[in-house]
Design an enzyme around this catalytic site. Sequence first.
Site, PDB file in Angstrom:
ATOM      1  N   ASP A  51       0.840  -1.207   0.000  1.00 48.04           N
ATOM      2  CA  ASP A  51       0.000   0.000   0.000  1.00 48.04           C
ATOM      3  C   ASP A  51       0.876   1.258   0.000  1.00 48.04           C
ATOM      4  O   ASP A  51       0.366   2.377  -0.104  1.00 48.04           O
ATOM      5  CB  ASP A  51      -1.022  -0.008   1.141  1.00 48.04           C
ATOM      6  CG  ASP A  51      -0.385  -0.057   2.506  1.00 48.04           C
ATOM      7  OD1 ASP A  51       0.849  -0.216   2.604  1.00 48.04           O
ATOM      8  OD2 ASP A  51      -1.125   0.057   3.510  1.00 48.04           O
ATOM      9  N   SER A  52       2.198   1.064   0.015  1.00 45.99           N
ATOM     10  CA  SER A  52       3.118   2.182  -0.250  1.00 45.99           C
ATOM     11  C   SER A  52       2.835   2.762  -1.634  1.00 45.99           C
ATOM     12  O   SER A  52       3.272   3.878  -1.933  1.00 45.99           O
ATOM     13  CB  SER A  52       4.577   1.710  -0.160  1.00 45.99           C
ATOM     14  OG  SER A  52       4.782   0.557  -0.956  1.00 45.99           O
ATOM     15  N   ASP A  90      -1.127  -6.057  -0.344  1.00 43.77           N
ATOM     16  CA  ASP A  90      -1.447  -5.483   0.969  1.00 43.77           C
ATOM     17  C   ASP A  90      -2.946  -5.256   1.127  1.00 43.77           C
ATOM     18  O   ASP A  90      -3.602  -4.773   0.189  1.00 43.77           O
ATOM     19  CB  ASP A  90      -0.777  -4.107   1.104  1.00 43.77           C
ATOM     20  CG  ASP A  90       0.481  -4.153   1.945  1.00 43.77           C
ATOM     21  OD1 ASP A  90       0.705  -5.150   2.662  1.00 43.77           O
ATOM     22  OD2 ASP A  90       1.244  -3.167   1.876  1.00 43.77           O
ATOM     23  N   LYS A 120      -1.262  -9.371   2.743  1.00 47.36           N
ATOM     24  CA  LYS A 120      -0.477  -8.975   3.922  1.00 47.36           C
ATOM     25  C   LYS A 120      -1.314  -8.035   4.774  1.00 47.36           C
ATOM     26  O   LYS A 120      -1.997  -7.167   4.230  1.00 47.36           O
ATOM     27  CB  LYS A 120       0.830  -8.294   3.510  1.00 47.36           C
ATOM     28  CG  LYS A 120       1.626  -7.761   4.709  1.00 47.36           C
ATOM     29  CD  LYS A 120       3.034  -7.394   4.356  1.00 47.36           C
ATOM     30  CE  LYS A 120       3.207  -6.037   3.727  1.00 47.36           C
ATOM     31  NZ  LYS A 120       2.726  -4.877   4.531  1.00 47.36           N
ATOM     32  N   GLU A 122      -1.080  -5.554   8.395  1.00 48.67           N
ATOM     33  CA  GLU A 122      -0.266  -5.003   9.479  1.00 48.67           C
ATOM     34  C   GLU A 122      -0.873  -5.537  10.769  1.00 48.67           C
ATOM     35  O   GLU A 122      -2.060  -5.363  11.034  1.00 48.67           O
ATOM     36  CB  GLU A 122      -0.278  -3.476   9.414  1.00 48.67           C
ATOM     37  CG  GLU A 122       0.424  -2.994   8.160  1.00 48.67           C
ATOM     38  CD  GLU A 122       0.643  -1.498   8.097  1.00 48.67           C
ATOM     39  OE1 GLU A 122       0.420  -0.791   9.105  1.00 48.67           O
ATOM     40  OE2 GLU A 122       1.054  -1.032   7.029  1.00 48.67           O
ATOM     41  N   GLU A 189       9.410  -4.463  10.234  1.00 47.42           N
ATOM     42  CA  GLU A 189       9.856  -3.151   9.725  1.00 47.42           C
ATOM     43  C   GLU A 189      10.368  -2.260  10.851  1.00 47.42           C
ATOM     44  O   GLU A 189       9.744  -2.158  11.921  1.00 47.42           O
ATOM     45  CB  GLU A 189       8.682  -2.449   9.006  1.00 47.42           C
ATOM     46  CG  GLU A 189       9.087  -1.080   8.481  1.00 47.42           C
ATOM     47  CD  GLU A 189       8.129  -0.466   7.464  1.00 47.42           C
ATOM     48  OE1 GLU A 189       7.127  -1.120   7.098  1.00 47.42           O
ATOM     49  OE2 GLU A 189       8.404   0.670   7.042  1.00 47.42           O
TER      50      GLU A 189
END
Length: 275
Positions: A51-52, A90, A120, A122, A189
């Site tokens: 999602d970057s 993401d 993915k 978080e 991270e």
Amino acid sequence: MSAQSNTEVRRITPPDIRGRKGGEPLVCLTAYDAPMAALLDPHCDLLLVGDSVGMVVHGLPNTLPVTLEMMILHGQAVMRGSKRALVAVDMPFSTYERSKEQAFDNASRILRETGCHAVKVESGVYIADTISFMAERAIPVIGHVGLRPQASLADGGFKAKGRDAASRAKVLEEAIAADEAGAFAIVIEGVAEELAAEITGRVKAPTIGIGASAACDGQILVTPDMLGLFDWTPRFVKRYADIKGQVEDGVKAYGADVRARAFPGPDQVYTSKPS
Ligand code: KIV
């Protein structure tokens, strides 16, 4: 039943990635479009449609405004461009945190509409139940602990984690929770090397570090950062190319040619066919 022919390249699968625990380090990068995915694919085990994308492609200040539709569109492009690497997409902010059912529905949509192989999330400790709910229902899930960009508003920015004892214990707890819940890999991270080493030693899933030292089972970077597209990159990024410089040089040369009427030249124009 597989429609794969003998000439087709075999895709790397979630069990393949899991099987790399403690073995040859996993090479992972982010990808957002088909041509770049095609360039990265032969060299990577895993391509993450991160999602970057919101920040490095769409110019957003953080990842929070990224939508499911954006992730699906970019996921489809990366799937079209790649044939060997595992592709994970993401789950964006607010598409999985409300309930495990919400997460399952949105993850299934991502898998179905992109053809990708994993999602993915978080993963704070509160997401562990959601990971197991999805994993038990055959959705391959990657966890993401430590610096969680989707928590950047609450954290007051993109802050490295695990720098004091309480924060170290929290990140370790998050990683163990994701592991026990069935994540087949865990991104770590923005944490110090000792913590990354401790997590990597304690969890069964391979760890994939970003700003988390070579103690992890693999590495991932945001591709435009490592290829040198931006003036500023986080401290943990190593630049392997100078895309920005090359683009600037190329565009300057093009502009000069256009102004001098040197482009298009004889090689770039169509000629009339004799009638
Ligand atoms: O969105 C992303 O690119 C990521 C990587 C930083 C791991 O989550």
